[in-house]
Enzyme design. Structure first.
Site, PDB file in Angstrom:
ATOM      1  N   ASP A   4      -8.438  -8.794   4.402  1.00 17.65           N
ATOM      2  CA  ASP A   4      -8.116  -7.693   5.313  1.00 17.65           C
ATOM      3  C   ASP A   4      -9.145  -7.572   6.426  1.00 17.65           C
ATOM      4  OD1 ASP A   4      -6.830  -5.515   6.387  1.00 17.65           O
ATOM      5  OD2 ASP A   4      -7.721  -4.086   5.001  1.00 17.65           O
TER       6      ASP A   4
ATOM      7  N   GLU B 214     -12.333  -2.078  12.689  1.00 17.47           N
ATOM      8  CA  GLU B 214     -12.380  -1.388  11.400  1.00 17.47           C
ATOM      9  C   GLU B 214     -13.556  -1.853  10.546  1.00 17.47           C
ATOM     10  OE1 GLU B 214      -8.826  -1.768   9.083  1.00 17.47           O
ATOM     11  OE2 GLU B 214      -9.660  -0.716   7.355  1.00 17.47           O
TER      12      GLU B 214
ATOM     13  N   GLU C 235       0.825  -1.221   0.000  1.00 19.05           N
ATOM     14  CA  GLU C 235       0.000   0.000   0.000  1.00 19.05           C
ATOM     15  C   GLU C 235       0.854   1.263   0.000  1.00 19.05           C
ATOM     16  OE1 GLU C 235      -2.638  -0.629   3.355  1.00 19.05           O
ATOM     17  OE2 GLU C 235      -3.946  -1.917   2.168  1.00 19.05           O
TER      18      GLU C 235
END
Lengths: 670, 670
Positions: B363, B391, B284
């Site tokens: 993820d 998250e 990323e």
């Protein structure tokens, strides 16, 4: 008064070369000592200094005379008297080898000067009969959505794609405002005479421009004044509470109007030619009169009364809707909102309260019908609001010349052939647009987006002008001495670029298939389940919003005949707006003869291909235009091609997955 | 050493009352003068001061003895000798009215102390045979994704939902670190022994913690040391360039390893018990060895070599994939990426280089299969990474007790029944999680999210523990003296809350139907046409990702048997992961007997209803728990109910519009 000469920014449509025709002549100026007349003198002197001409003395010989009609005139100008000129207007003619500009006021003289600049050598050729030029609209204005500080989400310029603000930096007015003076000059040369210098979403710091930070506004006004640009401020409706320490901002409560009157008086003591206020109230979280059970006329009139003694106006935006809508509720229609709120208030607004209406009922989409509010308030001064900054039209990364869109809007006739146009309605209020300018060296990020700024000013002056001709004007000024290849290439790239953009983005007027928040790039369902009231209702059978009276939200009923009938009718509704007004099956056959889904495929393939063609065309002028400018445009074009392909594939894939209908031509859909 | 007493934060699972049983006894501590032994003494003294107990002198009478095995022992402790204890472990028993904790090292004594706290009065009841407690995993660690400054997009704590950082404020370490000490204490009481104190996305400022800002790290380490927590730093792989002024960060270039060795040496001079580094490389946008044509073993080993002389380790994250994927390309599969990158490197990593693997291949989704990387590197120390911060599981606005999810992951057996579990594999490396703690008064935003932090520590110590029993422990400690209603209500609300969350969000393992960027709330197509490699491929006929070897991306082949076969098989693949492995028609009949589309409808209606039930249950404990805490939870529950309804309606509407299949039960779908 000195003419700003920038070293760090592109000259846009006023490169030195554009003033060669004037500056190489003998020029006589016959005018008073007013600021604008001084500007005309300074412009003439500057041009002559650059290009070898002379400033002629009264009694001497001259090739060009710029004269106020009140004084004693040379024969060539005297002969032109008699035509009605009016505020800001001028008469231009040529006889016996002398070109003459005659005006009643210094502003007219300035606009006349720039008309001569625009004509270039043509102004000094054959004789031309005296012709009067008058602005169709008195108020021709750019709104800047600039914040003083960089906003954490929106950046410094809300919906800005050209760097920071030319007015503000690090929380206050810039120390060096040379660029603002140069901006005023560009605007005057295009016809604009007003700007609002801060965002309509007025945050805490910006609110204070009205009071203890007024000095910064005055400094900016001082730079724009020589070019006839009046400064306006966006104000926060809750200012009496936030700045004045009052308990309320209720327009009908004692103390509140008085606070506005006193505050406004102080503004005019500092800036005598201050233009007025711009207000976004009860909209997207901004405070407004609804909090006190008052309506928008109550709110606007309070501010109008405060401004009236000083000759100011308030622009009160009609962009009011429920931005917390439930997507499940199909009866609420955001398109209806402005009309629902404002039409009943017609006749209630003061003469100096101008209701500012976005051109379409939604929000600056690539294609929308013209807002019915414009037809619904005959007893109100209305201004029409356009968007020069390309929020939904490519964000100055895509070439999208908006002249044709604006021209269509301004020429739209609500009441049918031969009846008044939108521009006619707007004469009472004005034409306003959100600016696309920032501190980018090219002013507008994409150098070719300068054409939009130019065309806006020119259309505000004269809405009937042909967009292609305006583009031609802009090319001639911006690329003086450019070859015919440059002219032809730019027409190839730009004339049809709005339609190209429309083709590869949201089809048939449906709008809003953009990434939420920043509004760049495709996201077909991005706004489909949000509170923003922007839906397309695509399912496996069809797509579009039923806004008919018969079976939908009834929005078509907000239009007068004939459009109330045309839009209502599935067969008569123009193709390009079909999905705005009707929900139809994918197999529905358009007036063009193709089905809706095939139209989606065809236009998206065609649009992306056209974008590639625009990119390819630009290669032809390498070496013919400035290398840095060429590189900047090329870099943007690469992104446009990439983005157009992305739009094509996402939209086509979305509708293929949903409809299951294959492309008739067997092209690749992912 | 003083025990931190916070006035501005909730005590979480260590309210004074939780230490009453210990603190009201006569307690004898027989230990050395090490820091951790001092902590045990201070804890005992503090508890006794609060609750009327006494610190017993050697030779005097006592109810509890905490003793290191090396010294001379009273008979009750002497009798427990002989059991193997080991690092950090302890033996606990009770005989003749005396409870004894025996440990080989001070850390074991501290953990034994907290075990007595956890048992409460039960520790002082009937006799209990001596029982050894040892941590299953040596490394039990929380990673903080904290930035020093507030990041413009990510905030101060990346993926943080609990306010600012407890470590950092306004760009540097907090002046008052009392809260950090208290955090260390809570962690020790749950079993955690390591933290990384800065974000794995290491920005410019944070990179300098390694060098000229090391003093701030040392200050934080000093607060955590008394509770046996070793501090780790996330470092930027390009540090030799950014901080060292070198031209390269190539691990094989002369000068680069030397820079790391020298820099690391300085770290240990300042912080002798420094834990090591955490690295996100080539992921990323973070720099890494790929830039130099090196692989991850080359990169990790360089850092391992620098750390080895000092006893440190590097945690090298396996979260490497192409985040600029073309959505049109169906052959690239993000799920494969970590295995493709890392499995071939097995055996190449140094002994102190730990490869840190997210529990799933994507993820931290609500439901993913366990990452096959964990089974693929028998000759490498692997750590498994979980996410305590919610998250993708409700962002601490939703109740979502993650103990059951982690328990499933840790108990997963790659090689079938009776074979080793994920926890067994992780014993060599450790269990790691992204923390959910911030400077919020309740530490975790949602007070009930404290249970996740607690359960993580306990499972890291003992992966086989029953999540419901852990929740029970947590309830007993956090709400001491709470009525049976509190206990029952919290079980009702929390035991099944992960499954509830799964029901109303993304179905059947498909994942990622969240709003891009912030990842809260539904957006079914939000990631469908993005470069992130996270797709569901829903069309009018079906949905899911074909990851089979037969017709898909071949990801199933990364698993050993039996799972390579189970996941490959459309009939054997567990329902909850079906759409992760297969693209199926909406009419596909699940093992549960319903069709895929009906399952979507059923679970979404059920999940939203369960959320409403959770909300309703909480009302039963009003008056039974602290009023402010009750209000905070209620406010979050309101949002959970609203959000669950939004998920239900958006997902159901999306699939109804796409499939055209009506709900069998005729419920309202918009």
């Amino acid at each position: 008064m000195t003419i700003p000469r920038l070293t760090d920014a592109h000259p846009a449509w006023l490169p030195p070369e554009a003033l060669r025709a004037v500056g190489s002549r003998r020029v006589l100026v016959l005018a008073d000592e007013s600021a604008l007349a001084q500007t005309v003198r300074a412009e003439v002197a500057d041009a002559c200094e650059r290009h070898g001409g002379t400033v002629a003395a009264p009694g001497g010989e001259f090739d060009l005379v710029l004269a106020l009609s009140a004084g004693s005139l040379p024969p060539v100008a005297e002969a032109m008297k008699g035509q009605e000129i009016g505020d800001e207007g001028f008469v231009l003619g040529r006889r016996d080898g002398v070109t003459a500009v005659l005006a009643d006021d210094p502003a007219g003289l300035l606009y006349g000067f720039f008309q001569v600049v625009r004509l270039g050598e043509e102004a000094f050729g054959a004789d031309r009969p005296a012709e009067a030029h008058r602005p169709a609209l008195r108020r021709r204005m750019l709104d800047h959505w600039d914040n003083l500080d960089v906003h954490p989400v929106m950046g410094q310029v809300e919906r800005g794609y050209s760097g920071g603000s030319i007015f503000w930096r690090n929380g206050s007015a810039r120390a060096d405002l040379t660029r603002v003076r140069a901006y005023g000059r560009l605007l005057a040369a295009s016809g604009v005479n007003a700007v609002a210098i801060n965002n309509v979403n007025v945050h805490a710091t910006e609110a204070r421009l009205l009071t203890d930070r007024l000095g910064e506004v005055a400094a900016i006004a001082a730079e724009l004044r020589p070019y006839g640009i009046r400064v306006h401020l966006s104000v926060n409706f809750a200012s009496p509470i936030a700045l004045g320490g009052l308990d309320s901002a209720d327009p009908l409560e004692e103390g509140v109007p008085e606070w506005w009157a006193a505050t406004t008086k102080r503004v005019y003591e500092t800036i005598p030619d201050f233009g007025g206020y711009v207000v976004k109230a009860d909209s997207e979280g901004q405070p407004g009169p609804f909090a006190y059970g008052r309506d928008h006329a109550d709110g606007a009139n309070m501010l109008a009364d405060a401004l009236a003694p000083h000759g100011g106006v308030v622009f009160w935006r009609a962009f009011v809707y429920d931005h917390r809508q439930d997507w499940r509720d199909r009866s609420t229609d955001r398109a209806r909102a402005a009309h629902d709120h404002f039409a009943p208030l017609d006749g209630r607004f003061r003469d100096n309260a101008i209701v500012q209406v976005k051109y379409g009922p939604m929000d600056f989409q690539t294609r929308e019908p013209v807002s019915p509010v414009i037809a619904a308030m005959p007893n109100t001064r209305l201004a029409v609001e356009l968007q020069v900054t390309q929020e939904y039209t490519g964000q100055q990364r895509h070439v999208c010349y908006l002249g044709p869109l604006w021209s269509e809007v301004l020429g739209f006739r609500f009441w049918g052939h031969g009846e008044r146009t939108v521009a006619d309605v707007a004469t009472k209020g004005g034409l306003i647009a959100v600016s696309n300018v920032g501190d980018d060296p090219y002013w507008t990020g994409h150098p070719l987006a300068q054409a939009n700024l130019y065309a806006f000013g020119r259309l505000a002056w004269s809405p009937g002008l042909d967009p292609a001709a305006l583009l031609d004007e802009w090319i001639g000024l911006t690329f003086p001495g450019g070859s015919e290849v440059v002219r032809e290439t730019l027409h190839t790239m730009m004339d049809g670029s709005w339609h190209t953009y429309e083709r590869y983005t949201a089809p048939l007027g449906v709008g809003f298939m953009v990434r939420p928040g920043h509004h760049y790039g495709p996201d077909v369902d991005g706004y489909e389940y949000t509170p923003w009231g922007t839906y397309h209702f695509a399912d496996r059978d069809g797509v579009g919003v039923d806004r008919t009276r018969a079976t939908g939200t009834g929005y078509t009923g907000q239009y007068p005949a004939p459009w109330s009938e045309v839009y209502e009718s599935l067969t008569e509704c123009p193709d390009e707006l079909l999905l705005f007004f009707h929900h139809v099956p994918y197999s529905h056959v358009l007036q063009s003869g193709t089905t809706v889904v095939q139209h989606i495929y065809d236009t998206h393939f065609a649009g992306a291909e056209e974008a590639a063609g625009i990119r390819a065309a630009w290669e032809k002028v390498e070496g013919e235009v400035d290398a840095a400018l060429h590189a900047r445009v090329r870099e943007r074009l690469d992104e446009q091609v990439r983005s157009a392909r992305e739009w094509r594939d996402q939209v086509n894939t979305y509708f293929l997955r949903k409809s299951g209908v294959p492309d008739e031509h067997g092209r690749r859909i992912y």
